[in-house]
Design an enzyme around this catalytic site. Structure first.
Site, PDB file in Angstrom:
ATOM      1  N   ARG A 188       0.874  -1.188   0.000  1.00 40.41           N
ATOM      2  CA  ARG A 188       0.000   0.000   0.000  1.00 40.41           C
ATOM      3  C   ARG A 188       0.909   1.235   0.000  1.00 40.41           C
ATOM      4  NH1 ARG A 188      -3.990   0.038   4.885  1.00 40.41           N
ATOM      5  NH2 ARG A 188      -5.091  -1.592   3.736  1.00 40.41           N
TER       6      ARG A 188
ATOM      7  N   ARG B 245      -1.795   6.670   9.595  1.00 45.50           N
ATOM      8  CA  ARG B 245      -1.819   6.166   8.208  1.00 45.50           C
ATOM      9  C   ARG B 245      -1.864   7.323   7.212  1.00 45.50           C
ATOM     10  NH1 ARG B 245      -4.134   0.869   8.084  1.00 45.50           N
ATOM     11  NH2 ARG B 245      -3.489  -0.241   9.951  1.00 45.50           N
TER      12      ARG B 245
ATOM     13  N   LYS C 267      -4.012   1.299  14.838  1.00 45.41           N
ATOM     14  CA  LYS C 267      -3.957   2.211  13.690  1.00 45.41           C
ATOM     15  C   LYS C 267      -4.577   3.570  14.026  1.00 45.41           C
ATOM     16  CE  LYS C 267      -6.380  -0.656  11.120  1.00 45.41           C
ATOM     17  NZ  LYS C 267      -7.303  -1.310  10.157  1.00 45.41           N
TER      18      LYS C 267
ATOM     19  N   LYS D 276      -6.037   7.355  12.061  1.00 46.40           N
ATOM     20  CA  LYS D 276      -6.402   7.914  10.751  1.00 46.40           C
ATOM     21  C   LYS D 276      -6.829   9.370  10.850  1.00 46.40           C
ATOM     22  CE  LYS D 276      -7.657   3.400   9.015  1.00 46.40           C
ATOM     23  NZ  LYS D 276      -8.693   2.535   8.432  1.00 46.40           N
TER      24      LYS D 276
ATOM     25  N   CYS E 105     -15.277  -2.933  -0.549  1.00 45.12           N
ATOM     26  CA  CYS E 105     -13.900  -3.227  -0.123  1.00 45.12           C
ATOM     27  C   CYS E 105     -13.343  -4.364  -0.975  1.00 45.12           C
ATOM     28  CB  CYS E 105     -13.889  -3.608   1.348  1.00 45.12           C
ATOM     29  SG  CYS E 105     -14.502  -5.269   1.643  1.00 45.12           S
TER      30      CYS E 105
ATOM     31  N   CYS F 166      -8.005 -10.656   0.736  1.00 41.17           N
ATOM     32  CA  CYS F 166      -8.116 -10.261   2.142  1.00 41.17           C
ATOM     33  C   CYS F 166      -8.296 -11.481   3.041  1.00 41.17           C
ATOM     34  CB  CYS F 166      -9.285  -9.295   2.338  1.00 41.17           C
ATOM     35  SG  CYS F 166      -9.454  -8.841   4.070  1.00 41.17           S
TER      36      CYS F 166
ATOM     37  N   CYS G 293     -16.621  -8.130   5.512  1.00 39.77           N
ATOM     38  CA  CYS G 293     -16.627  -8.465   6.945  1.00 39.77           C
ATOM     39  C   CYS G 293     -16.948  -7.187   7.705  1.00 39.77           C
ATOM     40  CB  CYS G 293     -15.276  -9.062   7.362  1.00 39.77           C
ATOM     41  SG  CYS G 293     -14.029  -7.836   7.791  1.00 39.77           S
TER      42      CYS G 293
ATOM     43  N   CYS H 258     -14.081  -1.478   5.927  1.00 37.60           N
ATOM     44  CA  CYS H 258     -13.102  -0.788   5.076  1.00 37.60           C
ATOM     45  C   CYS H 258     -13.719   0.118   4.011  1.00 37.60           C
ATOM     46  CB  CYS H 258     -12.173  -1.802   4.421  1.00 37.60           C
ATOM     47  SG  CYS H 258     -11.207  -2.724   5.623  1.00 37.60           S
TER      48      CYS H 258
HETATM   49 FE1  SRM Z   1      -9.167  -1.784   6.018  1.00 31.54          FE
HETATM   50  C1  SRM Z   1      -7.889  -4.437   7.680  1.00 31.54           C
HETATM   51  C2  SRM Z   1      -8.321  -3.117   3.091  1.00 31.54           C
HETATM   52  C3  SRM Z   1      -9.766   1.192   4.566  1.00 31.54           C
HETATM   53  C4  SRM Z   1     -10.916  -0.792   8.801  1.00 31.54           C
HETATM   54  N1  SRM Z   1      -8.196  -3.460   5.488  1.00 31.54           N
HETATM   55  C5  SRM Z   1      -7.704  -4.411   6.321  1.00 31.54           C
HETATM   56  C6  SRM Z   1      -6.853  -5.431   5.557  1.00 31.54           C
HETATM   57  C7  SRM Z   1      -5.442  -4.950   5.566  1.00 31.54           C
HETATM   58  C8  SRM Z   1      -6.984  -6.892   6.010  1.00 31.54           C
HETATM   59  C9  SRM Z   1      -6.007  -7.406   7.028  1.00 31.54           C
HETATM   60  O1  SRM Z   1      -5.782  -6.781   8.076  1.00 31.54           O
HETATM   61  O2  SRM Z   1      -5.459  -8.485   6.768  1.00 31.54           O
HETATM   62  C10 SRM Z   1      -7.501  -5.279   4.152  1.00 31.54           C
HETATM   63  C11 SRM Z   1      -6.608  -5.650   2.963  1.00 31.54           C
HETATM   64  C12 SRM Z   1      -7.458  -6.208   1.849  1.00 31.54           C
HETATM   65  C13 SRM Z   1      -6.714  -6.455   0.596  1.00 31.54           C
HETATM   66  O3  SRM Z   1      -6.605  -7.636   0.190  1.00 31.54           O
HETATM   67  O4  SRM Z   1      -6.266  -5.522  -0.044  1.00 31.54           O
HETATM   68  C14 SRM Z   1      -8.015  -3.858   4.216  1.00 31.54           C
HETATM   69  N2  SRM Z   1      -8.954  -1.068   4.188  1.00 31.54           N
HETATM   70  C15 SRM Z   1      -8.696  -1.803   3.082  1.00 31.54           C
HETATM   71  C16 SRM Z   1      -8.884  -0.990   1.816  1.00 31.54           C
HETATM   72  C17 SRM Z   1      -7.933  -1.358   0.700  1.00 31.54           C
HETATM   73  C18 SRM Z   1     -10.341  -1.122   1.380  1.00 31.54           C
HETATM   74  C19 SRM Z   1     -10.674  -0.660  -0.014  1.00 31.54           C
HETATM   75  O5  SRM Z   1     -11.378  -1.428  -0.658  1.00 31.54           O
HETATM   76  O6  SRM Z   1     -10.282   0.419  -0.439  1.00 31.54           O
HETATM   77  C20 SRM Z   1      -8.694   0.429   2.399  1.00 31.54           C
HETATM   78  C21 SRM Z   1      -7.260   0.862   2.388  1.00 31.54           C
HETATM   79  C22 SRM Z   1      -7.094   2.210   2.967  1.00 31.54           C
HETATM   80  C23 SRM Z   1      -5.744   2.829   2.789  1.00 31.54           C
HETATM   81  O7  SRM Z   1      -5.359   3.068   1.653  1.00 31.54           O
HETATM   82  O8  SRM Z   1      -5.103   3.130   3.807  1.00 31.54           O
HETATM   83  C24 SRM Z   1      -9.167   0.206   3.826  1.00 31.54           C
HETATM   84  N3  SRM Z   1     -10.079  -0.063   6.611  1.00 31.54           N
HETATM   85  C25 SRM Z   1     -10.336   1.005   5.803  1.00 31.54           C
HETATM   86  C26 SRM Z   1     -11.301   1.864   6.410  1.00 31.54           C
HETATM   87  C27 SRM Z   1     -11.883   3.129   5.785  1.00 31.54           C
HETATM   88  C28 SRM Z   1     -11.153   4.366   6.174  1.00 31.54           C
HETATM   89  O9  SRM Z   1     -10.132   4.307   6.859  1.00 31.54           O
HETATM   90  O10 SRM Z   1     -11.613   5.427   5.788  1.00 31.54           O
HETATM   91  C29 SRM Z   1     -11.645   1.297   7.623  1.00 31.54           C
HETATM   92  C30 SRM Z   1     -12.715   1.816   8.609  1.00 31.54           C
HETATM   93  C31 SRM Z   1     -12.292   3.017   9.364  1.00 31.54           C
HETATM   94  C32 SRM Z   1     -11.586   2.633  10.632  1.00 31.54           C
HETATM   95  O11 SRM Z   1     -10.388   2.382  10.583  1.00 31.54           O
HETATM   96  O12 SRM Z   1     -12.249   2.553  11.671  1.00 31.54           O
HETATM   97  C33 SRM Z   1     -10.867   0.083   7.746  1.00 31.54           C
HETATM   98  N4  SRM Z   1      -9.330  -2.469   7.943  1.00 31.54           N
HETATM   99  C34 SRM Z   1     -10.152  -1.949   8.899  1.00 31.54           C
HETATM  100  C35 SRM Z   1     -10.100  -2.801  10.056  1.00 31.54           C
HETATM  101  C36 SRM Z   1     -10.900  -2.601  11.375  1.00 31.54           C
HETATM  102  C37 SRM Z   1     -10.228  -1.634  12.286  1.00 31.54           C
HETATM  103  C38 SRM Z   1     -10.914  -1.541  13.618  1.00 31.54           C
HETATM  104  O13 SRM Z   1     -10.800  -0.497  14.257  1.00 31.54           O
HETATM  105  O14 SRM Z   1     -11.523  -2.505  14.064  1.00 31.54           O
HETATM  106  C39 SRM Z   1      -9.220  -3.861   9.730  1.00 31.54           C
HETATM  107  C40 SRM Z   1      -8.823  -5.041  10.644  1.00 31.54           C
HETATM  108  C41 SRM Z   1      -7.906  -4.656  11.749  1.00 31.54           C
HETATM  109  O15 SRM Z   1      -7.332  -3.569  11.783  1.00 31.54           O
HETATM  110  O16 SRM Z   1      -7.751  -5.506  12.630  1.00 31.54           O
HETATM  111  C42 SRM Z   1      -8.774  -3.622   8.392  1.00 31.54           C
HETATM  112 FE1  SF4 Z   2     -11.140  -7.347   4.245  1.00 32.09          FE
HETATM  113 FE2  SF4 Z   2     -13.131  -6.900   5.905  1.00 32.09          FE
HETATM  114 FE3  SF4 Z   2     -11.640  -4.873   5.083  1.00 32.09          FE
HETATM  115 FE4  SF4 Z   2     -13.281  -6.010   3.413  1.00 32.09          FE
HETATM  116  S1  SF4 Z   2     -13.896  -4.941   5.291  1.00 32.09           S
HETATM  117  S2  SF4 Z   2     -11.136  -5.518   2.992  1.00 32.09           S
HETATM  118  S3  SF4 Z   2     -13.247  -8.128   4.031  1.00 32.09           S
HETATM  119  S4  SF4 Z   2     -10.954  -6.534   6.346  1.00 32.09           S
END
Ligand code: SRM
Ligand code: SF4
Length: 573
Positions: free
Chosen positions: A73, A142, A207, A209, A427, A433, A472, A476
């Site tokens: 990323r 981030r 994390k 943001k 997402c 993922c 899930c 995201c």
């Molecule tokens: Fe996310 C984890 C993809 C934005 C909340 N996110 C992941 C992971 C890295 C899975 C993992 O931990 O193994 C995913 C990788 C998937 C893949 O195969 O590429 C993933 N997140 C994404 C992306 C690529 C979604 C998309 O379709 O665009 C976004 C990348 C953002 C970036 O460029 O930095 C992405 N993730 C978000 C957002 C939206 C935002 O930030 O505006 C959220 C919700 C906001 C927040 O953080 O509260 C988000 N991602 C999570 C979480 C849950 C965090 C939590 O507080 O519980 C996880 C899991 C974790 O951290 O344990 C996670």
């Molecule tokens: Fe993976 Fe869940 Fe984030 Fe979708 S919402 S990219 S399934 S961690």
């Protein structure tokens, strides 16, 4: 460090500022993976170890190692890339990745499918383009986002400047990235006190943001983030300072009600000159007060829920030594992108493209990567990734407009007619993922085709309705801030959420659980029918579902799980 801390805290502390055994693991040729502790550390360097989940059953049957590859990323503060940077990322996607570029919900680019032996070569090329991936993931600040709306000239410039300053200020200082990936020399000795003046050895509990929004556009979804700056504008569109929001977040776990999405609180107003100090203070309060025992309770949103906003604000002000005034009035109107052509102040123009779920690739009927490469090769403006996974070709001189328009049209990159599709995000989910419980990016387009039929039947085709899907509950694609939110529960099954506000200010509420494709289409068809027949003038879809009692309105924090199922028309399971 006591015995009670989470495993990740131990890994960070023992890592020697994020080095761990990454260098040794890279050299290990017998496996495409790296050891478990390093899998946590590599995130701080902007990478995830993944495997192709589509191939798991066959490889297990054949007793083969999983099909491991890394996702990188890239960090792109404010989502702005030069044409040269675009071309460099396009090149590495084709040389080392899976021939796709994935624009993310946080204005970055993800490159999937990079095998371990190609990691260093990929990162060196990214570095040569003056980009990097440090802190794109991990327990640190981030990628910092800012509004991408091309019409907001001076205010966008101010938001971008703030995003870049905050990003630079909070970037980890460890030389580990340069040493491991770019063959940098290790400078020995005396590091302990100077390496990470803001983060220290164990970085943040979780994390973090940050975003900067420019009203009336809430394209960054400011209330979804740990820390937000909302521009306060003067009569001429200039920025007079920033309202500060704290404690937003999306992630939760199914069936665990003490985890929940939360919209951020308004903490007050600050001058532009004080914004970086505020950001540092918010980060250090969270560093010191955040929960390091339980990662499911470690985000800033829980710190604020537990300690209270007033207490938190007082500590931030004490540390930042700046004045935080009462918040000023502001108004958002939407979270979406403004598609198509718009005029820049200097006679140039911007073109906002539609990229379905952020995935760019060359497929039989539309060669999207090639089209954007063609544009980039002779473009002297820049590219802006939007927080809605779309792309703006910015600052196009008048003589290139017709040509660029046709290239984009040919590649299927102009916005569709469907109001639902224009406002959609999904997402990544399967197959990369590791946390996905259900499909998302690969399924939402087909679901929307079915929903478009239903919307057409009710005369709603061109109505802007925000729909977002995730595989899930981690959130995201920020599904709990969508008027229609679909969250994966298991293969082919989703929870359906309704009732969020179109301007991103109110969370949704659970409407139906464990629905398959047919149940989702049937449930939404009846809601669309009711909306078409009974909506009031100008009433948004999310507001309608609340007024008519389909779901109860969600206030904040713990309220997300309250009053579920008490609403009049909850769909039958
Ligand atoms: Fe996310 C984890 C993809 C934005 C909340 N996110 C992941 C992971 C890295 C899975 C993992 O931990 O193994 C995913 C990788 C998937 C893949 O195969 O590429 C993933 N997140 C994404 C992306 C690529 C979604 C998309 O379709 O665009 C976004 C990348 C953002 C970036 O460029 O930095 C992405 N993730 C978000 C957002 C939206 C935002 O930030 O505006 C959220 C919700 C906001 C927040 O953080 O509260 C988000 N991602 C999570 C979480 C849950 C965090 C939590 O507080 O519980 C996880 C899991 C974790 O951290 O344990 C996670
Ligand atoms: Fe993976 Fe869940 Fe984030 Fe979708 S919402 S990219 S399934 S961690």
């Amino acid at each position: 460090m006591t015995d009670d801390v989470s495993r990740n805290e131990r890994i960070k502390e023992a890592s020697d500022y994020l080095r761990g055994t990454l260098a040794e693991g890279l050299a290990e040729e017998i496996t495409g993976a790296i050891v478990e502790d390093d899998q946590q550390l590599v995130k701080f360097h902007g990478m995830y170890l993944q495997d192709d989940r589509d191939l798991r059953p066959e490889r297990t049957r054949k007793k083969m190692e999983k099909a491991f590859a890394f996702m990188i990323r890239v960090r792109v503060p404010g989502g702005v890339l030069s044409p040269a940077q675009w071309l460099a990322l396009d090149q590495v996607a084709r040389d080392y990745g899976n021939h796709t570029m994935r624009l993310t919900t946080r204005q970055t680019v993800q490159l999937h499918g990079i095998i371990k032996s190609n990691l260093k070569a990929t990162l060196k090329e990214i570095d040569a383009a003056l980009l990097n991936s440090i802190a794109a993931c991990g327990d640190v600040n981030r990628n910092v986002m800012c509004g991408a709306n091309p019409e907001q000239g001076p205010a966008h410039a101010a938001a971008l400047e703030l995003a870049r300053k905050v990003s630079d200020h909070l970037t980890p200082q460890t030389p580990a990235y340069r040493e491991i990936w770019l063959d940098g020399e290790r400078i020995a000795g005396g590091e302990d006190n100077v390496v990470e003046p803001i983060y220290g050895k164990t970085y943040l509990p979780r994390k973090f943001k940050i975003v900067a929004a420019v009203p009336p556009s809430n394209d960054v979804d400011v209330f979804a983030h740990d820390l937000g700056f909302i521009a306060v504008l003067d009569d001429k569109g200039g920025v007079t300072g920033w309202n500060v929001t704290v404690g937003g977040g999306m992630g939760m776990t199914h069936g665990e009600e003490d985890t929940y999405p939360r919209t951020a609180d308004l903490m007050g107003f600050c001058a532009t000159k004080d914004a970086v100090a505020i950001a540092e203070a918010v980060v250090t309060v969270q560093r010191d007060w955040g929960d390091r025992l339980n990662r499911k309770h470690a985000r800033l949103k829980y710190t604020i829920e537990d300690r209270g906003l007033d207490f938190f604000r007082a500590e931030v002000v004490r540390r930042a030594k700046v004045v935080v005034e009462p918040a000023k009035p502001f108004k958002f109107t939407s979270t979406g992108d403004r598609y198509g052509w718009s005029q820049a102040a200097d006679g140039r123009s911007h073109l906002t493209l539609f990229v379905q779920n952020g995935r760019l690739f060359d497929h039989a009927s539309a060669k999207q990567l090639s089209a954007l490469r063609q544009i980039a090769q002779s473009h002297d403006g820049n590219f802006r990734i939007t927080p809605n996974q779309n792309l703006i070709v910015a600052n196009i001189p008048i003589e290139r407009q017709t040509e660029i328009h046709w290239i984009a049209k040919e590649a299927g990159l102009l916005a569709p007619w469907s109001g639902l599709r224009r406002n959609s995000m999904a997402c990544v989910a399967l197959p990369t993922c590791g946390l996905a419980l259900a499909e998302s990016e690969r399924y939402l387009p087909d679901l929307m085709t079915a929903l478009d039929e239903s919307l057409a039947a009710h005369g709603l085709s061109s109505d802007d309705i925000v729909i977002r899907m995730t595989g899930c509950p981690n959130g995201c694609a920020r599904p709990y801030l969508a008027e229609i939110g679909l969250v994966g529960k298991g293969p082919g099954r989703y929870n359906l959420y309704l009732g969020a506000a179109f301007d991103g200010s109110r969370l949704s509420k659970l409407y139906a659980e464990d629905f398959d494709h047919n149940a989702i289409v049937a449930a939404l068809d009846s809601v669309f029918a009711a909306y078409a027949a009974e909506r009031q003038k100008g009433e948004r879809f999310g507001d309608f579902t609340i007024r008519t009692g389909l779901v109860a309105a969600t206030g904040n924090g713990r309220d997300f799980h309250a009053n579920v199922g008490k609403q009049a028309g909850r769909a039958a399971r």
